[in-house]
Design an enzyme around this catalytic site. Sequence first.
Site, PDB file in Angstrom:
ATOM      1  N   GLY A  60      -5.630  17.034  29.610  1.00 46.30           N
ATOM      2  CA  GLY A  60      -4.582  16.097  29.995  1.00 46.30           C
ATOM      3  C   GLY A  60      -3.514  15.812  28.964  1.00 46.30           C
ATOM      4  O   GLY A  60      -2.510  15.185  29.281  1.00 46.30           O
TER       5      GLY A  60
ATOM      6  N   GLY B 181      -5.391  22.349  29.185  1.00 45.57           N
ATOM      7  CA  GLY B 181      -4.733  23.530  29.736  1.00 45.57           C
ATOM      8  C   GLY B 181      -3.302  23.581  29.230  1.00 45.57           C
ATOM      9  O   GLY B 181      -2.922  24.373  28.367  1.00 45.57           O
ATOM     10  N   ARG B 182      -2.491  22.640  29.751  1.00 47.30           N
ATOM     11  CA  ARG B 182      -1.050  22.616  29.449  1.00 47.30           C
ATOM     12  C   ARG B 182      -0.758  22.651  27.956  1.00 47.30           C
ATOM     13  O   ARG B 182       0.072  23.439  27.495  1.00 47.30           O
ATOM     14  CB  ARG B 182      -0.469  21.338  30.048  1.00 47.30           C
ATOM     15  CG  ARG B 182       1.035  21.263  30.016  1.00 47.30           C
ATOM     16  CD  ARG B 182       1.511  19.850  30.395  1.00 47.30           C
ATOM     17  NE  ARG B 182       0.883  19.341  31.577  1.00 47.30           N
ATOM     18  CZ  ARG B 182       1.367  19.435  32.825  1.00 47.30           C
ATOM     19  NH1 ARG B 182       2.520  20.023  33.033  1.00 47.30           N
ATOM     20  NH2 ARG B 182       0.716  18.928  33.856  1.00 47.30           N
TER      21      ARG B 182
ATOM     22  N   ARG C 117       7.495  23.856  39.715  1.00 41.65           N
ATOM     23  CA  ARG C 117       7.279  22.494  39.211  1.00 41.65           C
ATOM     24  C   ARG C 117       8.468  21.551  39.454  1.00 41.65           C
ATOM     25  O   ARG C 117       8.253  20.409  39.838  1.00 41.65           O
ATOM     26  CB  ARG C 117       6.888  22.513  37.731  1.00 41.65           C
ATOM     27  CG  ARG C 117       5.563  23.257  37.479  1.00 41.65           C
ATOM     28  CD  ARG C 117       4.982  23.022  36.097  1.00 41.65           C
ATOM     29  NE  ARG C 117       4.491  21.678  35.933  1.00 41.65           N
ATOM     30  CZ  ARG C 117       5.101  20.725  35.279  1.00 41.65           C
ATOM     31  NH1 ARG C 117       6.243  20.974  34.662  1.00 41.65           N
ATOM     32  NH2 ARG C 117       4.591  19.518  35.202  1.00 41.65           N
TER      33      ARG C 117
ATOM     34  N   TYR D 200       7.243  18.444  41.451  1.00 45.13           N
ATOM     35  CA  TYR D 200       6.995  17.207  40.690  1.00 45.13           C
ATOM     36  C   TYR D 200       8.275  16.625  40.076  1.00 45.13           C
ATOM     37  O   TYR D 200       8.188  15.759  39.207  1.00 45.13           O
ATOM     38  CB  TYR D 200       6.028  17.461  39.526  1.00 45.13           C
ATOM     39  CG  TYR D 200       4.812  18.273  39.850  1.00 45.13           C
ATOM     40  CD1 TYR D 200       3.806  17.765  40.664  1.00 45.13           C
ATOM     41  CD2 TYR D 200       4.657  19.550  39.327  1.00 45.13           C
ATOM     42  CE1 TYR D 200       2.686  18.512  40.948  1.00 45.13           C
ATOM     43  CE2 TYR D 200       3.526  20.307  39.606  1.00 45.13           C
ATOM     44  CZ  TYR D 200       2.551  19.775  40.422  1.00 45.13           C
ATOM     45  OH  TYR D 200       1.441  20.527  40.689  1.00 45.13           O
TER      46      TYR D 200
ATOM     47  N   CYS E  87      16.322  30.484  49.533  1.00 48.54           N
ATOM     48  CA  CYS E  87      17.082  29.904  50.641  1.00 48.54           C
ATOM     49  C   CYS E  87      16.579  28.498  50.900  1.00 48.54           C
ATOM     50  O   CYS E  87      15.886  28.239  51.892  1.00 48.54           O
ATOM     51  CB  CYS E  87      16.934  30.762  51.882  1.00 48.54           C
ATOM     52  SG  CYS E  87      17.895  32.236  51.695  1.00 48.54           S
ATOM     53  N   GLU E  88      16.860  27.626  49.980  1.00 49.67           N
ATOM     54  CA  GLU E  88      16.377  26.262  50.064  1.00 49.67           C
ATOM     55  C   GLU E  88      17.228  25.416  49.117  1.00 49.67           C
ATOM     56  O   GLU E  88      17.257  25.696  47.915  1.00 49.67           O
ATOM     57  CB  GLU E  88      14.896  26.254  49.651  1.00 49.67           C
ATOM     58  CG  GLU E  88      14.279  24.920  49.665  1.00 49.67           C
ATOM     59  CD  GLU E  88      12.882  24.906  50.311  1.00 49.67           C
ATOM     60  OE1 GLU E  88      12.474  25.869  50.980  1.00 49.67           O
ATOM     61  OE2 GLU E  88      12.224  23.884  50.137  1.00 49.67           O
TER      62      GLU E  88
ATOM     63  N   TYR F 272       1.152  26.212  34.531  1.00 47.52           N
ATOM     64  CA  TYR F 272       1.394  25.929  35.950  1.00 47.52           C
ATOM     65  C   TYR F 272       2.711  26.527  36.455  1.00 47.52           C
ATOM     66  O   TYR F 272       3.379  25.952  37.306  1.00 47.52           O
ATOM     67  CB  TYR F 272       1.339  24.413  36.209  1.00 47.52           C
ATOM     68  CG  TYR F 272       0.064  23.780  35.680  1.00 47.52           C
ATOM     69  CD1 TYR F 272      -1.161  24.067  36.274  1.00 47.52           C
ATOM     70  CD2 TYR F 272       0.073  22.944  34.568  1.00 47.52           C
ATOM     71  CE1 TYR F 272      -2.344  23.523  35.772  1.00 47.52           C
ATOM     72  CE2 TYR F 272      -1.105  22.398  34.061  1.00 47.52           C
ATOM     73  CZ  TYR F 272      -2.308  22.697  34.670  1.00 47.52           C
ATOM     74  OH  TYR F 272      -3.461  22.158  34.167  1.00 47.52           O
TER      75      TYR F 272
HETATM   76  N1  LLP Z   1      -9.770  19.739  33.695  1.00 49.34           N
HETATM   77  C1  LLP Z   1      -9.648  19.460  34.992  1.00 49.34           C
HETATM   78  C2  LLP Z   1     -10.838  19.138  35.770  1.00 49.34           C
HETATM   79  C3  LLP Z   1      -8.387  19.478  35.601  1.00 49.34           C
HETATM   80  O1  LLP Z   1      -8.277  19.179  36.883  1.00 49.34           O
HETATM   81  C4  LLP Z   1      -7.242  19.809  34.818  1.00 49.34           C
HETATM   82  C5  LLP Z   1      -5.933  19.872  35.438  1.00 49.34           C
HETATM   83  C6  LLP Z   1      -7.435  20.114  33.462  1.00 49.34           C
HETATM   84  C7  LLP Z   1      -8.706  20.065  32.933  1.00 49.34           C
HETATM   85  C8  LLP Z   1      -6.301  20.503  32.566  1.00 49.34           C
HETATM   86  O2  LLP Z   1      -5.353  19.515  32.432  1.00 49.34           O
HETATM   87  P1  LLP Z   1      -4.137  19.721  31.415  1.00 49.34           P
HETATM   88  O3  LLP Z   1      -4.683  19.733  30.019  1.00 49.34           O
HETATM   89  O4  LLP Z   1      -3.475  21.004  31.783  1.00 49.34           O
HETATM   90  O5  LLP Z   1      -3.253  18.560  31.655  1.00 49.34           O
HETATM   91  N2  LLP Z   1       0.050  21.613  38.528  1.00 49.34           N
HETATM   92  C9  LLP Z   1       0.273  20.389  37.791  1.00 49.34           C
HETATM   93  C10 LLP Z   1      -0.901  20.071  36.902  1.00 49.34           C
HETATM   94  C11 LLP Z   1      -2.172  19.927  37.650  1.00 49.34           C
HETATM   95  C12 LLP Z   1      -3.324  19.666  36.734  1.00 49.34           C
HETATM   96  C13 LLP Z   1      -4.601  19.851  37.457  1.00 49.34           C
HETATM   97  N3  LLP Z   1      -5.743  19.643  36.665  1.00 49.34           N
HETATM   98  C14 LLP Z   1       1.547  20.518  36.989  1.00 49.34           C
HETATM   99  O6  LLP Z   1       2.205  21.539  37.066  1.00 49.34           O
HETATM  100  O7  LLP Z   1       1.929  19.590  36.297  1.00 49.34           O
END
Ligand code: LLP
Length: 463
Positions: free
Chosen positions: A274, A318-319, A356, A360, A387-388, A416
Amino acid sequence: MVSTHPLGIQASGSQYLPQKLNNTTLSPNQELLPLSARVNRHDSLEIGGCDVTTLVEQFGSPLYILDEETLRTACRQYHDTFKQYYKDESQVLYASKAWNCLAICAIVASEGLGIDVVSGGELYTALNAGVTPDKIYLHGNNKSRDELVLAIESGCTIVADNWYELKILVELATNSSPVRIMLRLTPGIECHTHEYIRTGHLDSKFGFDPNDLDQVFGFVSKQPSLNCVGLHAHIGSQIFERQPHRDLAAVMVQWLRDAAKYNLELTELNVGGGLGIKYTESDDPPSIEEWSKAICEVVQQACAAENLPLPKLLCEPGRSLIATACVTAYSIGSAKVIPDLRTYVTIDGGMSDNPRPITYQSVYRSVVANKMSAALTETVTLAGKHCESGDILIKNAQLPKTEPGDILVVMGTGAYNYSMASNYNRLPRPAAVLVANGEANLILLRENYQDIIRQDCLPERLK
Ligand code: LLP
């Protein structure tokens, strides 16, 4: 006239280059461009020692360009901070939903990270990249039987999300080789991020309700075919505040204590991911080190207060591992000037390679890779080619004067983007290259029109 940047930044493309503060490099998640970004003598942007305009000539456009140095640096910062500040075992997992492909799984695994996967497809990719199953954790709020079977056969850990899944697991598992699981709980912690990417509040589709904790622990403790090793929670994504994760770690330690009442010996605690990244100058996320250190400290303090042994501590960003490592390069094409209203400049991709902004309302920054030091004299809306009408990549981008053929680089696209890319309007997905030390290697081939119709079936009677 040279316009003032909306955020008060001096007009020059190179303002986005990685900064050094007090002789220390910031965390990758606090930079806009990848760490290896430079402006070369042709006034062009270079990443990983490769000229971005040359990369586009060679590999086509649009192109995802992934900087190995940035990705590896982020992996090491997480890994090393947990090793330094946590007094027991720890494991950083890469939340591969951010971008899952063979090469990325292989890189993060080579840095000692494990992998979090959320589908059979992500699991299959991680296994094929050579990630060892003991470092793979499968998530998901509706895993299919097939996905569970694949996970059990591969020997990875399954993060059980709900009663339905627990019951299927009991059916599939055998006492002779118990299935290694963790339990995902909804912590009821609010954080300030986009509604769609919040997961930890009580009204969430993910995880067991903490009010059911006694029942869940009671049930699991009576299943010899389930080897429940720990607890998992994740509160959301793109978070800048520190308190929610501190609260989360503290709540989870309480749950560990509660589990002991059921003779469940839980030895692992996963606090999710997160941590946010800097998409624009005004974004100010904590560094990877600050975030990781805070988590280690809270878990240690809470365990000491409860007189509990330290669990193995896991997190799964992740991010913040991958977003800043990648930029997307596009070729600029048509423009439309609406006097006194707006200038649209169009690029050769859009919502199919980066969904994105339309999903969002995410904000990105860009530079023109072949005009890095040119003055930012224009305010334009960068539109995609779909086309949007909503297919707008960046509103009010500050750019130098552009011409068709210029290369626009959008920053922070590693997370993402490819993983959420689509073939909308039947656009082939772009290629991705990995750059390091002046070398570029394809990690994802560009799709072509044959790929576009590969899954189509034309029934005989329609021919
Ligand atoms: N663990 C779980 C269980 C998750 O659901 C997620 C992200 C992560 C870890 C990793 O989170 P991060 O460190 O990446 O914040 N598509 C959206 C983000 C969706 C995140 C879903 N879960 C976007 O583009 O912002």
